[in-house]
Design an enzyme around this catalytic site. Structure first.
Site, PDB file in Angstrom:
ATOM      1  N   ASP A 225       0.953  -1.240  -0.016  1.00 24.26           N
ATOM      2  CA  ASP A 225       0.029   0.047  -0.045  1.00 24.26           C
ATOM      3  C   ASP A 225       0.891   1.171  -0.036  1.00 24.26           C
ATOM      4  O   ASP A 225       1.851   1.238   0.502  1.00 24.26           O
ATOM      5  CB  ASP A 225      -0.825   0.137   1.301  1.00 24.26           C
ATOM      6  N   GLU A 285       1.504  -0.667  -5.053  1.00 27.08           N
ATOM      7  CA  GLU A 285       0.597   0.401  -5.358  1.00 27.08           C
ATOM      8  C   GLU A 285       1.295   1.611  -5.390  1.00 27.08           C
ATOM      9  O   GLU A 285       1.679   2.401  -4.307  1.00 27.08           O
ATOM     10  CB  GLU A 285      -0.590   0.508  -4.238  1.00 27.08           C
TER      11      GLU A 285
END
Length: 560
Positions: A225, A285
């Site tokens: 993330d 990401e």
């Protein structure tokens, strides 16, 4: 009389197979299905999806024809941001079950030939994490505070934030500590998500340990993330921009994103995973542009994949899609990396709704009842056509749960039901992500559309989900679900993910390329286009897409 070629006529006759690769580097052409745990399936009837529900539906995913499952966070968390505020990285939140439930789910997935990827959230912790609790209880300059980014404020008495950075979720990126120090802490997201100090070796070592903990349990990879945000510019300078704004070129900008020093972290993570067998992988990401900057995350000694968000954001536009495909393939080839393709995820408006807007290349931050409502039939036709294109592309493809059902965004959620901190921190200016996170429909005539045994759902589902439920589409040759099953089976049989792609002489509103001997055409314009003669139709996006030797508007096809 014109004769339409039915999708039923192009369907392969053999059933779907499970997704186990026997060769190494399975992730190079894997189709990976994202599960947002709270909204996938509820096993215990509390209205919240959980690990038991996921395990019960793994057979469905195996039959779909995917290779791996990616789970969004299920760790212990106050759930201020859907679990992306982690309080304990080594345990399961009781909302979702227990570590024993996770181990059982993982074992079942592996028995079905499915890999399992889990989210890792390294940019920030929850404010309820023991480290941050200790930091607030410790004085300025202490080792406990050094794990985070605490700074003295500006102004005559330190009453102003250390710099002018804004939060991705709206408002200031700084909150002041209510103690004698009067210091401020950085949170690029919600106030409950303090940013870690990744220049601190203790933070580096802790996350290597977390990776090893889950790898030892048997997980096959990690989705990282906010991978481009861990390192901030040393001086934390002011930034004359909006922290989370996507600028021209598709990437974030500013001293809080994509700093060169971040790559040292991932070289260390690469070494951690090398100690485990099975080709463990990392996927970033990273909202980074241009493509050359993104390719730095997937060099041989760093991550194996990075999400190709440029392809997701170009919209329903043939020229932009063509440029995005060519750029991504070229830049990743230069570093020996695979390319990923994705159309939707848990952070964006579902593409079946985006493509139904009057501007099908728009990028709304959610859709509310007072906004333009998408044309659902047009949107799903274009979504199916785009998926047929995506699943023919070399590399790895990511699917977001429910897109195989053609699910639209829930656009009429009432404000008081919304839970996304982005909605509340911007006072509703950004509608937020709740509309794409609505619980899935499994049975069209059951309470809660079969989401769980009680019929309860943590967010309400739109009435349209009844006809789109998995049981209504199962076995219907015209359904979106069966289209995905056929496309995934053909993709595997023809090994499209490991082939080379070459563009044919396509211009204007037509995409035209060949991969592994399969010619792929997509008509993104308003007028029909002629199909080449002497061809076999392998797959067509919609029953009405091919007609009398022509490919109609909003359709795509695989030919041989």
């Amino acid at each position: 009389m014109r004769r339409r070629i039915s999708v039923a006529e192009t369907a392969p006759t053999q059933p779907g197979t499970t997704g186990s690769f026997t060769t190494g580097e399975w992730w190079r052409d894997a189709v990976i299905y994202q599960v947002y745990p709270r909204s996938f399936a509820d096993g215990d009837g509390d209205g919240m999806g959980d690990l038991r529900g996921i395990e019960e539906r793994l057979g469905y995913l195996s039959e779909l024809g995917i290779d791996a499952v990616w789970l969004s966070p299920f760790y212990r968390s106050p759930q201020a941001d859907g679990g992306y505020d982690v309080a304990d990285y080594r345990d399961v939140d009781p909302l979702f079950g227990t570590l024993a439930d996770f181990d059982r789910m993982l074992q079942t997935a592996h028995e079905l030939g499915l890999k399992v990827i889990v989210d890792i959230v390294p940019n920030h912790t929850s404010s309820a994490h023991p480290w941050f609790v200790e930091a607030l209880e410790s004085p300025s300059g202490s080792p406990e505070r050094a794990r985070y980014l605490f700074r003295t404020g500006t102004g005559a008495a330190g009453e102003l934030p250390p710099n002018n950075w804004s939060s991705v979720f709206g408002g200031s990126a700084w909150s002041r500590v209510n103690d004698a120090s009067g210091e401020w802490y950085l949170h690029l997201f919600d106030t409950s998500q303090p940013d870690l100090n990744w220049r601190n070796p203790e933070v580096v070592d802790e996350f290597k340990s977390i990776l090893a903990f889950w790898a030892e349990r048997g997980v096959d990879g990690f989705r990282v993330d906010v991978a481009h945000g861990l390192i901030k510019h040393d001086e934390l300078p002011d930034f004359e921009g909006i922290t989370g704004e996507m600028l021209e070129g598709g990437g974030n900008r500013g001293p809080m994103w994509d700093q060169d020093d971040v790559h040292e972290i991932y070289r260390g993570w690469n070494e951690v995973l090398k100690a485990f067998d099975g080709d463990r992988m990392l996927v970033a990401e990273a909202w980074v542009a241009p493509a050359e900057r993104l390719s730095r995350y997937v060099r041989a000694d760093e991550m194996q994949q990075a999400f190709n968000f440029d392809f997701m954001t170009v919209g329903w536009n043939a020229g932009r899609m063509r440029d995005s495909i060519q750029s991504a393939l070229a830049t990743n080839r230069a570093v020996g990396a695979t390319t990923t393709w994705v159309l939707s995820n848990h952070d964006v408006v579902r593409h079946a709704s985006r493509f139904g807007l009057s501007d099908p290349s728009a990028w709304p931050k959610g859709i509310s009842a007072t906004d333009e409502q998408p044309d659902s039939a047009l949107g799903v036709a274009r979504a199916r056509a785009a998926t047929v294109v995506m699943l023919a592309l070399p590399g790895s493809a990511y699917l977001y749960q429910g897109e195989e059902l053609g699910l639209p965004e829930h656009t009429t959620l009432e404000a008081e039901l919304r839970q996304d901190p982005n909605f509340w921190r911007t006072a509703g200016v950004d509608i937020g992500r709740d509309g794409c996170r609505v619980p899935l429909p499994w049975k069209g005539d059951a309470p809660g559309f079969g989401f769980g045994p009680s019929g309860s759902t943590w967010l309400p589902q739109p009435a349209s989900y009844s006809e789109l439920a998995a049981d209504r589409q199962d076995g219907d040759p015209l359904s979106t679900l069966e289209l995905y099953r056929r496309a995934l089976l053909l993709r595997r049989e023809l090994q499209l993910g490991r082939a080379e792609l070459s563009f044919n002489a396509s211009t204007g509103d037509t995409l035209d390329f060949t991969v592994a001997g399969v010619r792929v055409l997509a008509n993104l314009g308003a007028e029909p286009v002629e199909l080449p003669s002497h061809h076999e139709v392998l797959l067509v996006s919609d029953d009405a897409a091919v007609d009398a030797g022509q490919l109609n508007s909003n359709g795509s096809v695989w030919l041989r």
